[in-house]
Each structure stands twice: as structure tokens, then as C-alpha cells.
Design an enzyme around this catalytic site. Structure first.
Site, short mmCIF file in Angstrom:
data_model
loop_
_atom_site.label_atom_id
_atom_site.label_comp_id
_atom_site.label_asym_id
_atom_site.label_seq_id
_atom_site.Cartn_x
_atom_site.Cartn_y
_atom_site.Cartn_z
N SER A 118 6.14 14.78 -6.89
CA SER A 118 7.26 13.88 -6.65
C SER A 118 8.53 14.65 -6.35
CB SER A 118 7.46 12.96 -7.86
OG SER A 118 7.45 13.72 -9.04
N HIS A 139 2.55 11.50 -1.35
CA HIS A 139 3.22 11.02 -2.56
C HIS A 139 2.95 9.53 -2.74
CE1 HIS A 139 7.25 10.43 -4.87
NE2 HIS A 139 6.23 10.56 -5.70
N GLU A 151 4.42 8.34 0.70
CA GLU A 151 5.42 9.18 1.36
C GLU A 151 4.69 10.45 1.80
OE1 GLU A 151 8.52 10.28 -1.39
OE2 GLU A 151 10.05 10.17 0.15
N ASN A 189 12.59 9.76 -4.31
CA ASN A 189 13.26 10.12 -5.56
C ASN A 189 14.70 10.58 -5.37
OD1 ASN A 189 11.37 9.37 -7.50
ND2 ASN A 189 10.08 11.08 -6.88
N1 CAA Z 1 -4.57 -2.20 -11.27
C1 CAA Z 1 -4.81 -3.51 -11.26
N2 CAA Z 1 -3.93 -4.43 -11.67
C2 CAA Z 1 -2.74 -3.97 -12.11
C3 CAA Z 1 -2.42 -2.60 -12.15
C4 CAA Z 1 -3.41 -1.69 -11.71
N3 CAA Z 1 -3.22 -0.36 -11.71
N4 CAA Z 1 -1.17 -2.47 -12.64
C5 CAA Z 1 -0.71 -3.71 -12.90
N5 CAA Z 1 -1.66 -4.60 -12.59
C6 CAA Z 1 -1.65 -6.02 -12.74
C7 CAA Z 1 -1.08 -6.45 -14.07
O1 CAA Z 1 -2.01 -6.29 -15.09
C8 CAA Z 1 -0.74 -7.89 -13.79
O2 CAA Z 1 -1.91 -8.66 -13.89
P1 CAA Z 1 -1.90 -10.15 -14.49
O3 CAA Z 1 -1.01 -10.92 -13.59
O4 CAA Z 1 -3.33 -10.58 -14.39
O5 CAA Z 1 -1.41 -10.02 -15.88
C9 CAA Z 1 -0.31 -7.78 -12.33
O6 CAA Z 1 -0.81 -6.60 -11.78
C10 CAA Z 1 1.18 -7.67 -12.21
O7 CAA Z 1 1.57 -8.83 -11.99
P2 CAA Z 1 2.99 -9.24 -12.50
O8 CAA Z 1 3.20 -10.60 -11.96
O9 CAA Z 1 3.11 -9.03 -13.96
O10 CAA Z 1 3.96 -8.19 -11.90
P3 CAA Z 1 4.50 -8.03 -10.46
O11 CAA Z 1 4.05 -9.08 -9.53
O12 CAA Z 1 5.93 -7.75 -10.63
O13 CAA Z 1 3.83 -6.67 -9.96
C11 CAA Z 1 4.35 -4.38 -9.92
C12 CAA Z 1 3.79 -5.53 -10.73
C13 CAA Z 1 3.56 -4.23 -8.62
C14 CAA Z 1 4.15 -3.11 -10.75
C15 CAA Z 1 5.84 -4.68 -9.61
O14 CAA Z 1 6.52 -4.96 -10.80
C16 CAA Z 1 6.53 -3.53 -8.93
O15 CAA Z 1 6.43 -3.36 -7.73
N6 CAA Z 1 7.29 -2.73 -9.70
C17 CAA Z 1 7.97 -1.57 -9.18
C18 CAA Z 1 7.04 -0.40 -9.20
C19 CAA Z 1 7.66 0.82 -8.59
O16 CAA Z 1 8.81 0.89 -8.23
N7 CAA Z 1 6.84 1.87 -8.46
C20 CAA Z 1 7.29 3.12 -7.96
C21 CAA Z 1 7.65 4.00 -9.09
S1 CAA Z 1 8.18 5.56 -8.50
C22 CAA Z 1 6.80 6.44 -8.33
O17 CAA Z 1 5.72 6.03 -8.62
C23 CAA Z 1 6.92 7.78 -7.75
C24 CAA Z 1 7.70 8.80 -8.42
O18 CAA Z 1 7.68 9.90 -7.91
C25 CAA Z 1 8.49 8.63 -9.64
#
Ligand code: CAA
Length: 282
Positions: A118, A139, A151, A189
Site C-alpha cells: 500500500s 493494490h 490500483e 493512500n
Molecule cells: N466477503 C463476503 N461478504 C462480506 C465480506 C467479504 N470479505 N466483507 C463484508 N461482507 C458482507 C458483510 O458480512 C455484510 O453481509 P450481510 O449484509 O449479510 O450482513 C455485507 O457484506 C456488507 O453489507 P453492509 O450492508 O453491512 O455494508 P455495505 O453495503 O456498506 O458494504 C463495504 C460493506 C463494501 C465494506 C462498504 O462499507 C465499503 O465500501 N466500505 C469502505 C471500504 C473501503 O474504503 N475499503 C478500502 C480500504 S483502503 C485499502 O484497503 C487499501 C489500503 O492500502 C489501506
């Protein structure tokens, strides 16, 4: 080279997510980690995730069976059969450079070596190998099975052919590749971590509670998660490390980490994975 077998190094959240997506996209997938407990946890996480995705109709039974067939291995022996290697090990420069040296020695000539780093320079990682033209950043975002972006980061010597092959693989995996140049924090990031850091500054200065800060960004800016909730998901140690890279390598104090972030990392409150961060996950 046609890509059939994807070998993933690191069975943590990112590594197991990448192996899962590779398998459900039709590739033979192998996931390697030196810690057997990490492999066991990865297997369980993939089983949970694919069961949920199958129930929701987001994958079919055949894709679930492919994920169930992922090989979990403790060393690089099977890498000799791999057509693409993706490294998703710990975000420690010395560890990564050593792993890339070993990957270079174990993978066949011509095989692309990708890193899910990252924030560590792809050019530097590539220089640890004898094939800098075939080293690239892939990424992925957390949670890998749900997030569309990959990415794609080109190091100084990455060839056009490598970049094109990797972009095509991302599309087969149902992802959208977006190219970034090799610069600290890349695009994602460089923008995300300063926003999270500012949220921590706001918390430490008493501008709002964690809930208020996250609600403002969710309800007011349509972010799916608030910045503090997201920091807990990413891991506070990872966010701190990236901010330190930005501050050091871009030479700008505007990236200095909030002291509350450092304090929480020192206390072991690393977020979701530790059961405690800005929120409690007991
Ligand atoms: N596999 C399968 N299902 C998953 C899962 C996975 N790995 N992770 C979460 N889920 C499921 C949950 O269990 C939940 O299921 P239920 O509805 O049955 O309970 C569902 O997905 C999520 O549904 P929600 O309605 O609760 O949540 P949502 O619609 O908001 O989606 C999310 C969840 C996609 C994580 C959303 O909140 C999101 O996009 N969040 C932002 C994530 C983000 O910004 N990621 C980037 C981080 S930075 C990075 O990764 C890189 C770095 O270098 C730091």
C-alpha cells in the site's frame, strides 16, 4: 504467457481475499504463509466469505467449489508452476525485499511478480529482483471480494506488456484496474490516509465523538463508512505506517500522524483485528 495458476504470498486479510477472488475467477490458486495458524484462519475466512456470497447469489456453486480447492502451503515450492505471483505479506520493507529476492529465485523466468503493497516503492521492490520489467504493484482494496478497484502501479522499469497483462487479469477478476505512478502512497493512500489522519486530529482536539465524526462523513458525504470506522478496518498500525512513509518520502509535515493515532498503536488498539480501535469489537 497465458495465466492459469496464481500464487499468493501472505494469508492475512488481503492475501486470502486475493486468493479467493483469483479462485472464483477461474484461476488455480495457491495461498502461502509461513505461519500455519494464518493458513488455517485464511481457509476459514474464505469458507465464510464464499458461503455468504453463494447465499446471496453473488457467486455460483462452481465458483464456491473453486474457492474450496485453494491450496494452502507453507513454502514457495509450488511457485515453480505459477504463472503469476502476488505478494501480500506484511508491510515491512526489509521483509518485502527479502521475499521478492526469494520469489525471483523460485518463480520461472518471465513470470510477473506483483506486490499488494500500500505504500512501499515498486521501483525499490523491483530492484531486489533480476526482472524489474516484470515487477508491478497490484493494490487491492479491503474487503477484496467486494471492492472493485485494483490500483496498478508501474515501477520505473515495468514494461508495457506487464502492465497490460496485469490490467487484463484484473478485469478477469471482475475488478477495475486504475493505473498510478510509483509515488509515496500512490493515489489511494495519498488521499485516504490524510483524510483519516484529519479525523483523528478532530477527535483528539474534541471536535466531535467518533460516532459524530463518522456520521458526518457517512450522512453528509455519502461515504459508505466513516473515516474512524474505516481506520479500524484497515488497521491503525497500517494507517500510521503509511502516514510515516508520506511524511518522510514527500518531506512534508502536513502528513505528520496525529499523536492519538500513535498512542493507540502503542497501546495495541489496532482496530478490528485487535478487537479494539476507535470502536470496540468484543
Ligand atoms: N466477503 C463476503 N461478504 C462480506 C465480506 C467479504 N470479505 N466483507 C463484508 N461482507 C458482507 C458483510 O458480512 C455484510 O453481509 P450481510 O449484509 O449479510 O450482513 C455485507 O457484506 C456488507 O453489507 P453492509 O450492508 O453491512 O455494508 P455495505 O453495503 O456498506 O458494504 C463495504 C460493506 C463494501 C465494506 C462498504 O462499507 C465499503 O465500501 N466500505 C469502505 C471500504 C473501503 O474504503 N475499503 C478500502 C480500504 S483502503 C485499502 O484497503 C487499501 C489500503 O492500502 C489501506
Amino acid at each position: 504467457m497465458s495465466i492459469r495458476h496464481v500464487f499468493v504470498i501472505g494469508a492475512g486479510t488481503m492475501g486470502n481475499g486475493i486468493a479467493q477472488v483469483a479462485a472464483t475467477s477461474g484461476y488455480q490458486a495457491t495461498c502461502m504463509d509461513v505461519q500455519s495458524t494464518a493458513l488455517e484462519k485464511a481457509k476459514a475466512a474464505i469458507a465464510r466469505s464464499t458461503t455468504k456470497l453463494l447465499e446471496k447469489g453473488m457467486i455460483d456453486a462452481e465458483q464456491k467449489a473453486s474457492a474450496d480447492a485453494i491450496q494452502f502451503v507453507p513454502n514457495m515450492n509450488a511457485m515453480k508452476d505459477a504463472d503469476l505471483v502476488i505478494e501480500a505479506a506484511t508491510e515491512n520493507p526489509e521483509v518485502k525485499l527479502k521475499i521478492f529476492k526469494d520469489m525471483d529465485a523460485s518463480a520461472r523466468e518471465g513470470v510477473i511478480l506483483a506486490s499488494n503493497t500500500s505504500s512501499i516503492s515498486i521501483t525499490k521492490i523491483a530492484a531486489a529482483t533480476n526482472r524489474p520489467d516484470r515487477v508491478i504493484g497490484m493494490h487491492f482494496m479491503n474487503p477484496v471480494p467486494l471492492m472493485k478497484l485494483v490500483e496498478v502501479i508501474r515501477g520505473l522499469g515495468t514494461s508495457d506488456e506487464t502492465a497490460k497483462t496485469v490490467a487484463d487479469i484484473c478485469k478477469v477478476m471482475g475488478k477495475e484496474p486504475v493505473e498510478a505512478n510509483d509515488s509515496p502512497g500512490f493515489i489511494s493512500n495519498r488521499i485516504l490516509c490524510p483524510m483519516i489522519n484529519e479525523a483523528v486530529f478532530a477527535l483528539q482536539e474534541g471536535v466531535g465523538t467518533p460516532e459524530a465524526i463518522d456520521q458526518v462523513m457517512k450522512l453528509g458525504m455519502n461515504h459508505p463508512m466513516g473515516p474512524l470506522e474505516l481506520a479500524d478496518l484497515i488497521g491503525l498500525d497500517v494507517v500510521l505506517f503509511i502516514l510515516e512513509v508520506l511524511q518522510r518520502d514527500l518531506g512534508e509535515d502536513k502528513y505528520r500522524p496525529a499523536y492519538l493515532l500513535r498512542k493507540m498503536v502503542d497501546a495495541g488498539h489496532l482496530g478490528k483485528k485487535a478487537g479494539r480501535g476507535f470502536y470496540s469489537y468484543q
